[in-house]
Design a protein around this motif. Structure first.
Motif, short mmCIF file in Angstrom:
data_model
loop_
_atom_site.label_atom_id
_atom_site.label_comp_id
_atom_site.label_asym_id
_atom_site.label_seq_id
_atom_site.Cartn_x
_atom_site.Cartn_y
_atom_site.Cartn_z
N SER A 178 -4.82 -7.07 0.23
CA SER A 178 -3.97 -8.16 -1.35
C SER A 178 -3.11 -9.08 -0.99
N ASP A 179 -2.97 -9.81 -1.71
CA ASP A 179 -2.26 -11.94 -1.84
C ASP A 179 -1.05 -10.81 -0.90
N ARG A 180 -0.26 -9.86 -1.52
CA ARG A 180 1.17 -9.53 -1.47
C ARG A 180 1.20 -8.80 0.48
N TRP A 181 0.58 -8.45 1.03
CA TRP A 181 0.47 -7.96 2.28
C TRP A 181 -0.18 -8.30 3.47
N VAL A 182 -1.61 -9.40 2.99
CA VAL A 182 -2.32 -9.38 3.91
C VAL A 182 -1.61 -10.69 5.31
N ASP A 183 -0.90 -11.26 4.70
CA ASP A 183 -0.18 -11.39 6.26
C ASP A 183 0.62 -11.31 6.91
N ARG A 184 1.25 -9.96 6.31
CA ARG A 184 1.98 -9.08 6.78
C ARG A 184 0.77 -7.91 7.94
N ILE A 185 0.41 -7.40 7.07
CA ILE A 185 -0.71 -6.07 7.39
C ILE A 185 -1.73 -6.17 7.37
N GLY A 186 -2.49 -7.53 7.07
CA GLY A 186 -3.80 -7.05 6.65
C GLY A 186 -4.92 -6.79 7.81
N ASP A 187 -4.05 -7.15 8.74
CA ASP A 187 -5.65 -6.54 10.53
C ASP A 187 -5.22 -5.29 10.67
N VAL A 188 -4.70 -4.53 10.69
CA VAL A 188 -3.14 -3.34 11.01
C VAL A 188 -4.73 -2.38 11.23
N LEU A 189 -5.69 -1.87 9.97
CA LEU A 189 -6.49 -0.68 9.99
C LEU A 189 -7.70 -1.97 10.14
N GLN A 190 -8.28 -0.84 10.99
CA GLN A 190 -9.79 -0.97 11.23
C GLN A 190 -10.90 -0.53 10.46
N VAL A 199 -0.59 11.02 4.37
CA VAL A 199 -0.48 10.05 4.97
C VAL A 199 0.16 9.29 5.40
N LYS A 200 1.06 9.66 5.25
CA LYS A 200 2.55 9.73 5.83
C LYS A 200 2.12 10.02 7.71
N GLY A 201 1.95 11.05 7.42
CA GLY A 201 2.23 11.49 8.73
C GLY A 201 0.87 10.88 9.71
N THR A 202 0.14 10.16 9.46
CA THR A 202 -0.80 9.76 10.22
C THR A 202 -1.18 8.31 10.04
N THR A 203 -2.12 7.97 9.44
CA THR A 203 -2.71 6.66 8.87
C THR A 203 -1.99 5.95 8.41
N LEU A 204 -0.40 6.05 7.93
CA LEU A 204 0.52 5.19 7.66
C LEU A 204 1.60 4.88 8.52
N ARG A 205 1.60 5.51 9.85
CA ARG A 205 2.10 5.45 10.61
C ARG A 205 2.65 4.03 11.64
N PRO A 206 0.81 3.09 11.77
CA PRO A 206 1.48 1.80 12.71
C PRO A 206 1.62 0.91 11.34
N ILE A 207 1.17 1.61 9.87
CA ILE A 207 1.21 0.15 9.10
C ILE A 207 3.13 0.47 8.97
N LEU A 208 3.83 1.48 9.13
CA LEU A 208 4.71 1.74 8.65
C LEU A 208 6.01 1.00 9.82
N ASP A 261 9.81 -3.29 7.13
CA ASP A 261 11.33 -2.57 8.00
C ASP A 261 11.51 -2.72 6.45
N GLN A 262 12.61 -1.79 6.82
CA GLN A 262 12.67 -1.02 5.76
C GLN A 262 12.70 -0.93 4.00
N GLN A 263 12.81 -2.34 4.05
CA GLN A 263 13.05 -2.20 2.21
C GLN A 263 11.31 -3.05 1.37
N GLU A 264 10.71 -3.26 2.95
CA GLU A 264 9.64 -3.91 2.78
C GLU A 264 8.36 -2.40 3.13
#
Length: 262
Positions: free
Chosen positions: A153-165, A207-216, A220-223
């Protein structure tokens, strides 16, 4: 996905029973003589690996995982001279001797182009050795589709847009073809578990235990708080709670490849 993600053994273990079931069903289908030497590639916090030491009491078992936190937790299950846990990269793993059984549970989807790695693992087997692995096959389900949408999304693409394959998993027939062409007898199948999860926002907790780990790891904490709030709202709509819990279908792909003796 990033393989430098920060892993949390406690979060991973929130749904321990549900995560253990595919492992038990995979190992339960391994036939043939008991191994003298077995390896668990991507062992996580070690509880499931410890069951292999019980099943194969005469085997030496080496287990590796890329996460120091996971291996630190796994050390509680070590048995000197019998069950050993080490930090290591499964993609770079090379055994010092032939292996009777290789087990890999819910790991290969983290390894880019793992279809190129599987023949190397077969080559590491002793004649008649067995390779057994299972991987999640739910990358087209709402839990993942919504996550990809949010990341891009516009909000997150520049930060984590390419993290998930994109979906890194083959279907059972393609795994069978790959390994049969490499001289194996192959048993490949898939199962969709219709899981009922308990608690508040249980799909998010899963999902916090697996797929979300690379994103988190990237935020930072606020994000993190902002991202999780948005993702939570999407998941609540996709997986509405019922009086008995939240239904979370989960597809798994299983493969057991038996290396032919020469």
């Amino acid at each position: 996905m990033s393989r430098d993600a920060e892993w949390d053994p406690a979060q991973y273990g929130v749904f321990g029973d549900e995560r253990a079931r595919p492992f038990a069903e995979l190992v339960g289908r391994i036939s043939g003589p008991e191994p003298r030497y077995a390896v668990d590639l991507g062992c996580g916090p070690g509880e499931l690996t410890a069951t292999l030491a019980t099943r194969w009491p005469d085997a030496v078992i080496d287990a590796i995982d890329s996460s120091p936190d996971m291996i630190a937790a796994a050390q509680a299950h070590s048995i000197p001279g019998r069950l050993n846990f080490t930090v290591g990269d499964v993609a770079a793993w090379k055994p010092d001797k032939a292996v009777d059984i290789i087990v890999s549970n819910a790991v290969l989807h983290w390894v880019p182009e793992h279809d190129n790695l599987l023949p190397q693992w077969v080559d590491a087997l002793a004649p008649g050795g067995r390779l057994a692995f299972q991987v999640p096959g739910n990358f087209d389900e709402p839990s993942h589709a919504l996550l990809r949408m949010l990341c891009r999304s516009d909000r997150w693409v520049d930060r984590i847009g390419d993290v998930l394959q994109s979906d890194p998993i083959l279907d059972p027939a393609r795994y069978l073809d790959l390994l049969a062409r490499h001289g194996c007898l192959v048993d490949a199948w898939e199962t969709t578990y219709t899981q009922v999860l308990q608690g508040d926002d249980p799909v998010l907790e899963w999902v916090k235990g697996t797929t979300l780990r690379p994103i988190l790891t990237e935020l930072d904490q606020q994000e993190r708080d902002e991202f999780l709030a948005s993702y939570r709202d999407l998941l609540r709509e996709a997986y509405p709670a019922a009086p008995y819990g939240t239904v979370f279908p989960f597809r798994r792909v299983f493969v057991i490849a038996h290396r032919n003796a020469p």
